[in-house]
Write an enzyme that holds these catalytic residues in place. Structure first.
Site, PDB file in Angstrom:
ATOM      1  N   ARG A  12      -7.747  47.647  24.988  1.00  0.00           N
ATOM      2  CA  ARG A  12      -9.267  47.224  26.189  1.00  0.00           C
ATOM      3  C   ARG A  12      -9.692  45.840  26.114  1.00  0.00           C
ATOM      4  NH1 ARG A  12     -13.963  45.439  25.863  1.00  0.00           N
ATOM      5  NH2 ARG A  12     -14.663  45.456  23.971  1.00  0.00           N
ATOM      6  N   GLU A  13     -10.394  44.901  24.784  1.00  0.00           N
ATOM      7  CA  GLU A  13     -10.247  43.807  25.348  1.00  0.00           C
ATOM      8  C   GLU A  13      -9.497  42.701  25.581  1.00  0.00           C
ATOM      9  OE1 GLU A  13     -13.941  42.184  23.620  1.00  0.00           O
ATOM     10  OE2 GLU A  13     -13.034  40.102  24.587  1.00  0.00           O
ATOM     11  N   HIS A  73     -14.474  52.818  27.080  1.00  0.00           N
ATOM     12  CA  HIS A  73     -15.015  51.733  27.744  1.00  0.00           C
ATOM     13  C   HIS A  73     -15.913  52.387  28.815  1.00  0.00           C
ATOM     14  CE1 HIS A  73     -16.454  47.393  26.882  1.00  0.00           C
ATOM     15  NE2 HIS A  73     -16.692  48.085  25.702  1.00  0.00           N
ATOM     16  N   ARG A 134     -19.506  56.087  20.559  1.00  0.00           N
ATOM     17  CA  ARG A 134     -20.121  54.732  19.521  1.00  0.00           C
ATOM     18  C   ARG A 134     -20.976  53.876  20.835  1.00  0.00           C
ATOM     19  NH1 ARG A 134     -15.745  49.606  19.803  1.00  0.00           N
ATOM     20  NH2 ARG A 134     -16.587  49.895  22.382  1.00  0.00           N
ATOM     21  N   THR A 168     -21.076  38.701  21.751  1.00  0.00           N
ATOM     22  CA  THR A 168     -19.784  38.954  22.652  1.00  0.00           C
ATOM     23  C   THR A 168     -19.552  37.370  23.139  1.00  0.00           C
ATOM     24  OG1 THR A 168     -21.307  40.594  23.334  1.00  0.00           O
ATOM     25  CG2 THR A 168     -19.815  39.311  25.047  1.00  0.00           C
ATOM     26  N   HIS A 196     -18.188  43.533  16.820  1.00  0.00           N
ATOM     27  CA  HIS A 196     -17.342  43.125  17.153  1.00  0.00           C
ATOM     28  C   HIS A 196     -17.426  41.838  17.761  1.00  0.00           C
ATOM     29  CE1 HIS A 196     -14.428  44.151  21.256  1.00  0.00           C
ATOM     30  NE2 HIS A 196     -15.829  42.467  21.592  1.00  0.00           N
ATOM     31  N   HIS A 198     -16.236  38.359  19.003  1.00  0.00           N
ATOM     32  CA  HIS A 198     -15.118  36.902  19.291  1.00  0.00           C
ATOM     33  C   HIS A 198     -15.227  35.759  18.610  1.00  0.00           C
ATOM     34  CE1 HIS A 198     -14.388  38.485  23.329  1.00  0.00           C
ATOM     35  NE2 HIS A 198     -15.537  39.438  22.584  1.00  0.00           N
ATOM     36  N   HIS A 290       5.997  20.989  -3.060  1.00  0.00           N
ATOM     37  CA  HIS A 290       6.000  22.096  -3.199  1.00  0.00           C
ATOM     38  C   HIS A 290       7.482  22.858  -3.336  1.00  0.00           C
ATOM     39  CE1 HIS A 290       2.303  22.044  -0.644  1.00  0.00           C
ATOM     40  NE2 HIS A 290       2.123  20.944  -1.252  1.00  0.00           N
TER      41      HIS A 290
HETATM   42  C1  HCA Z   1     -17.172  42.974  27.147  1.00  0.00           C
HETATM   43  C2  HCA Z   1     -18.237  43.170  26.436  1.00  0.00           C
HETATM   44  C3  HCA Z   1     -18.031  43.833  24.671  1.00  0.00           C
HETATM   45  C4  HCA Z   1     -17.998  45.452  25.069  1.00  0.00           C
HETATM   46  C5  HCA Z   1     -18.001  45.380  23.185  1.00  0.00           C
HETATM   47  C6  HCA Z   1     -18.245  46.808  23.003  1.00  0.00           C
HETATM   48  C7  HCA Z   1     -18.386  42.505  24.170  1.00  0.00           C
HETATM   49  O1  HCA Z   1     -15.742  42.406  27.784  1.00  0.00           O
HETATM   50  O2  HCA Z   1     -17.327  43.892  28.470  1.00  0.00           O
HETATM   51  O3  HCA Z   1     -18.524  46.809  23.793  1.00  0.00           O
HETATM   52  O4  HCA Z   1     -18.320  46.929  21.759  1.00  0.00           O
HETATM   53  O5  HCA Z   1     -17.924  41.724  23.650  1.00  0.00           O
HETATM   54  O6  HCA Z   1     -19.979  42.223  24.263  1.00  0.00           O
HETATM   55  O7  HCA Z   1     -16.091  43.139  24.607  1.00  0.00           O
HETATM   56 CU    CU Z   2     -15.361  41.872  23.245  1.00  0.00          CU
END
Ligand code: HCA
Ligand code: CU
Length: 380
Positions: A12-13, A73, A134, A168, A196, A198, A290
């Site tokens: 997904r991501e 998602h 979720r 995010t 989640h 980044h 080393h």
């Molecule tokens: C996105 C945003 C998301 C959603 C994360 C989630 C983020 O790309 O739509 O639904 O838990 O980073 O907030 O990936």
């Molecule tokens: Cu994300």
């Protein structure tokens, strides 16, 4: 403390990364390997986008045969939730931004109460369709804490099983995320709490560990950290961290390395030789000091026994002649056998541009570049 669970969002991501998309066949391969890596849920796709995406998600659901659940998602909209239900996924991940930034840019004219109502309605709708839910406040790390807590409370009351803190744009630091997670944990009680994260500031992994310690019990990952911009928490590095800290059992090293290579190729990215655990140099020692010390006692320069990943340590690798300036992308040092692989030509992961024998080493220094789309052969 509960054992932390991993939801891997490569499908997904990772589809939101610069390298392109995964085909149906590739998605199935990756999902099956993830299931063999101790991942608890596969997050795959956004079926509401269209029929092809819906098909890809259902194909992954079918291939997994219930070994582990799939999460699709969805925006906080009935149509998106319906599409996830149609895909056969067991879970839906509903997300909605509720801070002024996302309200002004994407939902002009919507009041916060309107948005709260949408959370209530979309979660209830998902529950009616038999989906586990979720709920994520998008851009949670830049959302007023009280507002996020209220949004989560509405989602949980409507039947969500888990809430997710989303960083995010990757702004959090370990001490800050620990505070936020503690507040969320206090508010949600025994409910599952995911993060989640980044990696825009290079802190995603550190934040994940801090979040775990503060009470998060689900971590969202992707293979090679693939995702929007700088990506998210890297799966195999997280697994290694859990093994190191908590003695958690690891999947077979070969599976992890294969998964990393495969996703690297599918996403058109050059291998990252320095990536922990799966990188070609993760267990290579170079300096003579080393190499000698490791020869006597590997622990001197090793954080963990590479045998736990089914990998052998590599001793040496330098000195090599400096690489000429005109050598282009990522010139690695490889064996004669690997060189044959690179000579295989277009259709391979890289186009070989130049090669040079490194005297006395039995190895080759090559220059290669990432193929253009039209140079990819069948199977890639
Ligand atoms: C996105 C945003 C998301 C959603 C994360 C989630 C983020 O790309 O739509 O639904 O838990 O980073 O907030 O990936
Ligand atoms: Cu994300």
């Amino acid at each position: 403390q509960r054992q932390v669970k991993i939801i891997d969002a490569t499908l997904r991501e990772g589809m939101q990364s610069a390298g392109g998309t995964f085909s149906v066949e590739q998605s199935i391969e990756v999902a099956l390997q993830l299931a063999g890596c101790g991942v608890a849920t596969v997050e795959c796709g956004h079926p509401g986008i269209g029929s092809e995406e819906l098909y890809r998600v259902s194909a992954v659901v079918d291939a997994l045969e219930g070994r582990i659940p799939v999460l699709g998602h969805a925006r906080a909209l009935e149509a998106d939730v319906d599409a996830v239900a149609k895909s056969g996924a067991e879970w839906v991940g509903i997300f909605l931004g509720v801070n002024p930034l996302s309200m002004a840019s994407r939902m002009p004219g919507c009041s916060r109460d309107d948005l709260f109502r949408r959370i209530e309605e979309s979660v209830s709708c998902a529950r009616e369709r038999g989906l586990a839910v979720r709920f994520t406040v998008e851009d949670g790390s830049r959302t007023d804490l009280e507002v996020m807590l209220e949004a989560n409370a509405i989602a949980l009351a409507a039947g969500a099983a888990r809430v997710c803190l989303s960083d995010t744009v990757g702004i959090l630091e370990p001490t800050r995320i620990a505070e936020v997670v503690q507040s969320l944990r206090a508010a949600v009680g025994q409910a599952d709490l995911e993060v989640h994260l980044h990696d825009d500031r290079g802190l995603a992994m550190a934040n994940a560990l801090a979040a775990m310690d503060a009470g998060a019990n689900w971590i969202s990952t992707s293979v090679n950290g693939l995702g929007e911009r700088a990506g998210i928490v890297d799966l195999t590095t997280l697994l290694a961290n859990l093994a190191y800290r908590d003695g958690r059992e690891l999947p077979a090293g070969e599976t992890m390395r294969d998964l990393s290579r495969r996703v690297g190729a599918y996403s058109r990215s050059a291998p990252d030789d320095r990536r922990p655990v799966v990188g070609a140099n993760a267990f290579r020692h170079v300096a003579k000091l080393h190499v000698t010390a490791v020869g006597r006692d590997p622990e001197t320069y090793e954080w963990i026994d590479p045998a736990r990943f089914g990998v052998e340590r590599v001793l040496g690798g330098n000195p090599l002649p400096p690489v000429p300036n005109e050598w282009i992308v990522n010139p690695p040092i490889i064996s004669a056998e690997e060189l044959r692989y690179h000579r295989a030509g277009p259709g391979d992961r890289f186009v070989l541009v130049d090669e040079r024998f490194v005297p006395g080493s039995g190895q080759y220094c090559i220059a290669r570049r990432i193929p253009r789309l039209d140079e990819y052969g069948a199977g890639h």
